[in-house]
Design a protein around this motif. Structure first.
Motif, PDB file in Angstrom:
ATOM      1  N   ALA A  53       0.825  -1.213   0.000  1.00  0.00           N
ATOM      2  CA  ALA A  53       0.000   0.000   0.000  1.00  0.00           C
ATOM      3  C   ALA A  53       0.858   1.261   0.000  1.00  0.00           C
ATOM      4  CB  ALA A  53      -0.925   0.001   1.219  1.00  0.00           C
ATOM      5  N   LEU A  54       1.940   1.230   0.786  1.00  0.00           N
ATOM      6  CA  LEU A  54       2.805   2.407   0.857  1.00  0.00           C
ATOM      7  C   LEU A  54       3.584   2.578  -0.439  1.00  0.00           C
ATOM      8  CD1 LEU A  54       4.125   1.946   4.507  1.00  0.00           C
ATOM      9  CD2 LEU A  54       2.516   3.669   3.722  1.00  0.00           C
ATOM     10  N   GLY A  55       4.276   1.530  -0.811  1.00  0.00           N
ATOM     11  CA  GLY A  55       4.950   1.532  -2.101  1.00  0.00           C
ATOM     12  C   GLY A  55       6.099   2.505  -2.219  1.00  0.00           C
ATOM     13  N   GLY A  56       5.952   3.689  -1.674  1.00  0.00           N
ATOM     14  CA  GLY A  56       6.948   4.727  -1.872  1.00  0.00           C
ATOM     15  C   GLY A  56       6.665   5.478  -3.157  1.00  0.00           C
ATOM     16  N   PRO A  57       7.137   6.703  -3.276  1.00  0.00           N
ATOM     17  CA  PRO A  57       6.876   7.486  -4.484  1.00  0.00           C
ATOM     18  C   PRO A  57       7.567   6.885  -5.698  1.00  0.00           C
ATOM     19  CG  PRO A  57       7.761   8.860  -2.708  1.00  0.00           C
ATOM     20  CD  PRO A  57       7.938   7.436  -2.296  1.00  0.00           C
ATOM     21  N   SER A  58       6.898   6.882  -6.821  1.00  0.00           N
ATOM     22  CA  SER A  58       7.534   6.418  -8.050  1.00  0.00           C
ATOM     23  C   SER A  58       8.502   7.482  -8.543  1.00  0.00           C
ATOM     24  CB  SER A  58       6.484   6.147  -9.130  1.00  0.00           C
ATOM     25  OG  SER A  58       5.914   7.366  -9.579  1.00  0.00           O
ATOM     26  N   PRO A  59       9.589   7.087  -9.251  1.00  0.00           N
ATOM     27  CA  PRO A  59      10.533   8.076  -9.781  1.00  0.00           C
ATOM     28  C   PRO A  59       9.858   9.102 -10.683  1.00  0.00           C
ATOM     29  CG  PRO A  59      11.462   5.871  -9.918  1.00  0.00           C
ATOM     30  CD  PRO A  59      10.028   5.709  -9.507  1.00  0.00           C
ATOM     31  N   ARG A  60       8.811   8.683 -11.381  1.00  0.00           N
ATOM     32  CA  ARG A  60       8.145   9.601 -12.306  1.00  0.00           C
ATOM     33  C   ARG A  60       7.351  10.659 -11.556  1.00  0.00           C
ATOM     34  NH1 ARG A  60       3.167  10.214 -14.320  1.00  0.00           N
ATOM     35  NH2 ARG A  60       2.408   8.360 -13.228  1.00  0.00           N
ATOM     36  N   ARG A  61       6.617  10.243 -10.511  1.00  0.00           N
ATOM     37  CA  ARG A  61       5.734  11.190  -9.826  1.00  0.00           C
ATOM     38  C   ARG A  61       6.441  11.901  -8.672  1.00  0.00           C
ATOM     39  NH1 ARG A  61       0.351  11.937 -10.082  1.00  0.00           N
ATOM     40  NH2 ARG A  61       0.089  10.096 -11.392  1.00  0.00           N
ATOM     41  N   GLY A  62       7.241  11.194  -7.897  1.00  0.00           N
ATOM     42  CA  GLY A  62       8.016  11.822  -6.835  1.00  0.00           C
ATOM     43  C   GLY A  62       7.299  11.994  -5.519  1.00  0.00           C
ATOM     44  N   PHE A  63       6.021  11.622  -5.440  1.00  0.00           N
ATOM     45  CA  PHE A  63       5.280  11.706  -4.182  1.00  0.00           C
ATOM     46  C   PHE A  63       4.156  10.685  -4.213  1.00  0.00           C
ATOM     47  CE2 PHE A  63       2.655  14.160  -6.975  1.00  0.00           C
ATOM     48  CZ  PHE A  63       1.356  14.051  -6.490  1.00  0.00           C
ATOM     49  N   ARG A  64       3.578  10.432  -3.040  1.00  0.00           N
ATOM     50  CA  ARG A  64       2.481   9.477  -2.934  1.00  0.00           C
ATOM     51  C   ARG A  64       1.645   9.830  -1.708  1.00  0.00           C
ATOM     52  NH1 ARG A  64       1.831   4.100  -4.965  1.00  0.00           N
ATOM     53  NH2 ARG A  64       0.598   2.713  -3.638  1.00  0.00           N
ATOM     54  N   VAL A  65       0.333   9.743  -1.833  1.00  0.00           N
ATOM     55  CA  VAL A  65      -0.577  10.001  -0.718  1.00  0.00           C
ATOM     56  C   VAL A  65      -1.306   8.703  -0.384  1.00  0.00           C
ATOM     57  CG1 VAL A  65      -2.552  11.324   0.120  1.00  0.00           C
ATOM     58  CG2 VAL A  65      -0.886  12.406  -1.412  1.00  0.00           C
ATOM     59  N   VAL A  66      -1.261   8.323   0.904  1.00  0.00           N
ATOM     60  CA  VAL A  66      -1.915   7.099   1.375  1.00  0.00           C
ATOM     61  C   VAL A  66      -2.907   7.475   2.461  1.00  0.00           C
ATOM     62  CG1 VAL A  66      -1.591   4.865   2.499  1.00  0.00           C
ATOM     63  CG2 VAL A  66       0.072   5.661   0.810  1.00  0.00           C
TER      64      VAL A  66
END
Length: 336
Positions: A53-66
């Motif tokens: 679920a966390l995954g971490g930010p992808s290199p393309r997007r650079g952020f992630r909201v959980v």
């Protein structure tokens, strides 16, 4: 502004995580200690669900909201007016939840001279800090910056958990991989001609006396262009006009490409600290217990950074990590 997807933690995983957090808090865990005891580790099946679920930010997007990590946890009461006045016992549930989640992404750490060496920081407006360039400010925008850009062992991932945000005060993000800069400007910014000093949230009066070691502003990482930026605490080591123009052009480029992430209570924002700069819009604090309140955790998930960063002293700031259930200080030097 890009679309901002919110990744929802599935309800069974959310319920299992909540039960694990409450069990550890009942056993005496706090945010500073929960990662230091093997018996407080999450069961592996639950840990795997959370990693997915966390995954971490992808290199393309650079952020992630959980969303969903903090569902069902007790209310923390009014927003204090200073980080040192947070009720740590009442706050333990959210601190433990955030620390456990962060520990799945890498090594959680703090700084000995920031917020008394705690691993979970509290970001909230404080009287007397309104116009400063620190997390406790309010009435001025928090300028674009890399978290702890002064240090070679700065976080790879910055985690911000929203506890309260009734006014919808936005966290601003901008990615160096989203801006359009001439190659000539990038070549200037790759030169180690800048020094970033610790910001005013550090209780260290000796930083200005440290020997200057030049830092590069951008470099080419395995996943793309990377950034190290904090103009509020930076000074140039050169009068070169080409470098000055290239550096000064970054602020406008980030303004043009930047966007706001509207965090809601219970949201966790993960930011790639090498790919993104962040900031905050200005707001008027009330100091009545209803102000915006975030919690922050720093994570090292070591990746490739410029070789010349090994020459830096980091202004002799000490990293604090968890060892055997208690915070422990480890001085980071060029010999790390």
């Amino acid at each position: 502004m890009p679309d901002i997807p919110v990744h929802r933690l599935p309800e069974p995983a959310s319920a299992a995580f909540r039960a694990a957090v409450l069990e550890r808090v009942a056993d005496g865990a706090v945010g500073d200690s929960v990662l230091g005891r093997p018996d407080w580790s999450l069961p592996e099946p639950l840990a795997e669900q959370l990693r997915d679920a966390l995954g971490g930010p992808s290199p393309r997007r650079g952020f992630r909201v959980v969303r969903g990590l903090f569902d069902g946890l007790p209310d923390l009461g009014p927003t204090p007016d200073h980080w040192s006045r947070v009720d740590r016992e009442r706050s333990a549930t959210h601190d433990v939840a955030l620390a456990l989640a962060a520990g799945l992404l890498g090594d959680v750490f703090g700084w000995a001279d920031q917020q008394a060496g705690r691993l979970v920081h509290n970001i909230l407006p404080s009287p007397g800090y309104e116009s400063m360039q620190v997390g406790a400010s309010s009435t001025v925008p928090l300028a674009w910056h890399t978290e702890d850009g002064f240090h070679p062992e700065r976080a790879d991932l910055l985690l911000l958990a929203c506890i309260r945000n009734p006014d919808g005060i936005g966290t601003r993000l901008a990615g160096i991989r989203d801006v359009s800069l001439p190659e000539a400007a990038l070549e200037q910014l790759r030169r180690p001609l800048l020094v970033i000093e610790p910001d005013d949230s550090y209780e260290d009066e000796d930083a200005a006396g440290q020997e200057s070691v030049g830092m590069a502003t951008v470099w080419d990482g395995p996943d793309g262009l990377c950034i190290r930026y904090d103009p509020s605490y930076a000074r140039r080591l050169t009068d070169d006009e080409d470098f000055r123009r290239a550096y000064d052009g970054l602020a406008g480029a980030f303004e043009e490409s930047g966007f706001i992430v509207p965090l809601e209570p219970g949201d966790l924002l993960m930011v790639d600290n090498d790919a993104m700069v962040h900031g905050r819009v200005a707001f008027r604090p009330r100091y009545d217990g209803t102000d915006r309140w975030l919690k922050r955790v720093l994570v090292r998930a070591p990746r490739q950074r410029p070789e010349h960063e090994r020459l830096e002293h980091g202004f002799q700031q000490e990293r604090v990590a968890v060892r055997d259930g208690a915070p422990d200080r480890a001085l980071l030097t060029a010999a790390r």
